[in-house]
Write a protein that holds these residues in place. Sequence first.
Motif, PDB file in Angstrom:
ATOM      1  N   HIS A  91       0.614  -1.244  -0.044  1.00  0.00           N
ATOM      2  CA  HIS A  91       0.006  -0.049  -0.039  1.00  0.00           C
ATOM      3  C   HIS A  91       0.686   1.181   0.165  1.00  0.00           C
ATOM      4  CE1 HIS A  91       0.968  -0.843   4.082  1.00  0.00           C
ATOM      5  NE2 HIS A  91       0.850   0.695   4.332  1.00  0.00           N
ATOM      6  N   LEU A  92       2.096   1.322   0.176  1.00  0.00           N
ATOM      7  CA  LEU A  92       3.079   2.285  -0.014  1.00  0.00           C
ATOM      8  C   LEU A  92       3.180   2.814  -1.502  1.00  0.00           C
ATOM      9  CD1 LEU A  92       5.591   1.188   2.528  1.00  0.00           C
ATOM     10  CD2 LEU A  92       3.610   2.706   2.862  1.00  0.00           C
ATOM     11  N   TYR A  93       3.140   4.144  -1.602  1.00  0.00           N
ATOM     12  CA  TYR A  93       3.518   4.809  -2.733  1.00  0.00           C
ATOM     13  C   TYR A  93       4.714   5.760  -2.773  1.00  0.00           C
ATOM     14  CZ  TYR A  93      -1.120   3.387  -4.125  1.00  0.00           C
ATOM     15  OH  TYR A  93      -2.434   2.646  -4.631  1.00  0.00           O
ATOM     16  N   TYR A  94       5.372   5.783  -3.895  1.00  0.00           N
ATOM     17  CA  TYR A  94       6.753   6.447  -3.818  1.00  0.00           C
ATOM     18  C   TYR A  94       6.507   7.364  -5.210  1.00  0.00           C
ATOM     19  CZ  TYR A  94       8.654   3.221  -0.768  1.00  0.00           C
ATOM     20  OH  TYR A  94       9.125   2.571   0.645  1.00  0.00           O
ATOM     21  N   HIS A  95       7.721   8.103  -5.351  1.00  0.00           N
ATOM     22  CA  HIS A  95       7.666   9.048  -6.511  1.00  0.00           C
ATOM     23  C   HIS A  95       8.963   8.588  -6.925  1.00  0.00           C
ATOM     24  CE1 HIS A  95       4.058  11.154  -5.061  1.00  0.00           C
ATOM     25  NE2 HIS A  95       4.048  11.586  -6.248  1.00  0.00           N
ATOM     26  N   ILE A  96       9.321   8.437  -8.329  1.00  0.00           N
ATOM     27  CA  ILE A  96      10.412   8.336  -8.780  1.00  0.00           C
ATOM     28  C   ILE A  96      10.769   9.433  -9.393  1.00  0.00           C
ATOM     29  CG2 ILE A  96       9.789   7.277 -11.068  1.00  0.00           C
ATOM     30  CD1 ILE A  96      12.490   5.777 -11.109  1.00  0.00           C
ATOM     31  N   PHE A  97      12.036  10.039  -9.236  1.00  0.00           N
ATOM     32  CA  PHE A  97      12.360  11.343  -9.880  1.00  0.00           C
ATOM     33  C   PHE A  97      13.792  11.460 -10.493  1.00  0.00           C
ATOM     34  CE2 PHE A  97      13.753  11.667  -5.248  1.00  0.00           C
ATOM     35  CZ  PHE A  97      14.918  12.029  -5.331  1.00  0.00           C
ATOM     36  N   TRP A  98      13.965  12.182 -11.439  1.00  0.00           N
ATOM     37  CA  TRP A  98      15.135  12.309 -12.087  1.00  0.00           C
ATOM     38  C   TRP A  98      15.357  13.648 -12.671  1.00  0.00           C
ATOM     39  CZ3 TRP A  98      10.999   9.915 -13.773  1.00  0.00           C
ATOM     40  CH2 TRP A  98      10.507  10.282 -15.130  1.00  0.00           C
ATOM     41  N   ARG A  99      16.588  13.941 -12.845  1.00  0.00           N
ATOM     42  CA  ARG A  99      17.184  14.989 -13.723  1.00  0.00           C
ATOM     43  C   ARG A  99      18.103  14.814 -14.881  1.00  0.00           C
ATOM     44  NH1 ARG A  99      18.165  21.061 -11.115  1.00  0.00           N
ATOM     45  NH2 ARG A  99      20.215  21.388 -11.986  1.00  0.00           N
ATOM     46  N   VAL A 100      18.112  15.196 -15.809  1.00  0.00           N
ATOM     47  CA  VAL A 100      19.307  14.954 -16.784  1.00  0.00           C
ATOM     48  C   VAL A 100      19.858  16.046 -17.049  1.00  0.00           C
ATOM     49  CG1 VAL A 100      19.702  13.941 -19.258  1.00  0.00           C
ATOM     50  CG2 VAL A 100      17.999  13.030 -17.913  1.00  0.00           C
ATOM     51  N   ARG A 101      21.127  16.277 -17.026  1.00  0.00           N
ATOM     52  CA  ARG A 101      21.973  17.177 -17.428  1.00  0.00           C
ATOM     53  C   ARG A 101      21.947  17.621 -18.880  1.00  0.00           C
ATOM     54  NH1 ARG A 101      27.739  16.461 -14.484  1.00  0.00           N
ATOM     55  NH2 ARG A 101      28.105  18.244 -15.839  1.00  0.00           N
ATOM     56  N   LYS A 102      21.915  18.573 -19.417  1.00  0.00           N
ATOM     57  CA  LYS A 102      21.910  18.830 -20.777  1.00  0.00           C
ATOM     58  C   LYS A 102      23.339  18.907 -21.336  1.00  0.00           C
ATOM     59  CE  LYS A 102      17.857  21.524 -20.911  1.00  0.00           C
ATOM     60  NZ  LYS A 102      17.292  22.390 -19.714  1.00  0.00           N
ATOM     61  N   ARG A 103      23.695  18.601 -22.683  1.00  0.00           N
ATOM     62  CA  ARG A 103      24.935  18.432 -23.142  1.00  0.00           C
ATOM     63  C   ARG A 103      25.177  19.637 -24.378  1.00  0.00           C
ATOM     64  NH1 ARG A 103      27.919  13.118 -23.890  1.00  0.00           N
ATOM     65  NH2 ARG A 103      29.936  13.977 -24.355  1.00  0.00           N
ATOM     66  N   GLN A 104      26.156  20.135 -23.950  1.00  0.00           N
ATOM     67  CA  GLN A 104      26.293  21.485 -25.022  1.00  0.00           C
ATOM     68  C   GLN A 104      27.710  21.381 -25.187  1.00  0.00           C
ATOM     69  OE1 GLN A 104      25.648  25.273 -22.847  1.00  0.00           O
ATOM     70  NE2 GLN A 104      23.799  25.137 -23.158  1.00  0.00           N
ATOM     71  N   GLY A 105      27.979  20.987 -26.625  1.00  0.00           N
ATOM     72  CA  GLY A 105      29.498  20.691 -27.258  1.00  0.00           C
ATOM     73  C   GLY A 105      29.763  19.107 -26.652  1.00  0.00           C
ATOM     74  N   GLY A 106      30.938  19.238 -26.062  1.00  0.00           N
ATOM     75  CA  GLY A 106      31.076  17.889 -25.331  1.00  0.00           C
ATOM     76  C   GLY A 106      30.942  17.742 -24.024  1.00  0.00           C
ATOM     77  N   ALA A 107      30.239  18.831 -23.236  1.00  0.00           N
ATOM     78  CA  ALA A 107      30.124  18.875 -22.019  1.00  0.00           C
ATOM     79  C   ALA A 107      28.743  18.955 -21.500  1.00  0.00           C
ATOM     80  CB  ALA A 107      30.933  20.045 -21.249  1.00  0.00           C
ATOM     81  N   TYR A 108      28.640  18.228 -20.059  1.00  0.00           N
ATOM     82  CA  TYR A 108      27.013  18.340 -19.582  1.00  0.00           C
ATOM     83  C   TYR A 108      27.148  19.646 -18.876  1.00  0.00           C
ATOM     84  CZ  TYR A 108      26.194  13.553 -20.921  1.00  0.00           C
ATOM     85  OH  TYR A 108      25.993  12.665 -21.519  1.00  0.00           O
ATOM     86  N   VAL A 109      26.035  20.256 -18.929  1.00  0.00           N
ATOM     87  CA  VAL A 109      25.704  21.676 -18.023  1.00  0.00           C
ATOM     88  C   VAL A 109      24.652  21.297 -17.256  1.00  0.00           C
ATOM     89  CG1 VAL A 109      27.238  23.086 -19.482  1.00  0.00           C
ATOM     90  CG2 VAL A 109      24.682  22.805 -20.025  1.00  0.00           C
TER      91      VAL A 109
END
Length: 157
Positions: free
Chosen positions: A139-157
Amino acid sequence: MVIIRKALLRDLPKIVRTLRPEDRAELRLNHVTALSALRKGFCQGAHIYLAVTKTDHPIALFGTAPQGGGIGTIWMVATTALPSYQKALQNVTQEWLLRLAEEGGYHTLSNLLDSRNDTHLRWVERQGFSVVPLKLQGHLYYHIFWRVRKRQGGAYV
């Protein structure tokens, strides 16, 4: 005013004594004491920081641990001091999310949270995480959460 510093093992007893009831309950879902759950992060080589007042009173403990493949598990527990410093903590969060992702080499930060933990649910939503409800245990409810960094050129920002 909120100051962020590296967390130390010796900080844990004070954090555990003043832990918000919602966070204590969420840690208890894993069938471990709050102290052993928080100590585990130090043993896993996680990047762990502590938000404190100018008198070094703990507000929130947060960090990341590796999942593999450029994904990090992000987590936070707070003390009963949080309501007085919530806005100040929000003001430094974006900078620290980026820093934690960079330190761990993560392109994605994610985790689960107990759906009853309204304060943390609002926090992850304000920080731009994608959030999806999920039923995991009976009966337990959770939330899954995520955040992806954006890629600019060869790096993540």
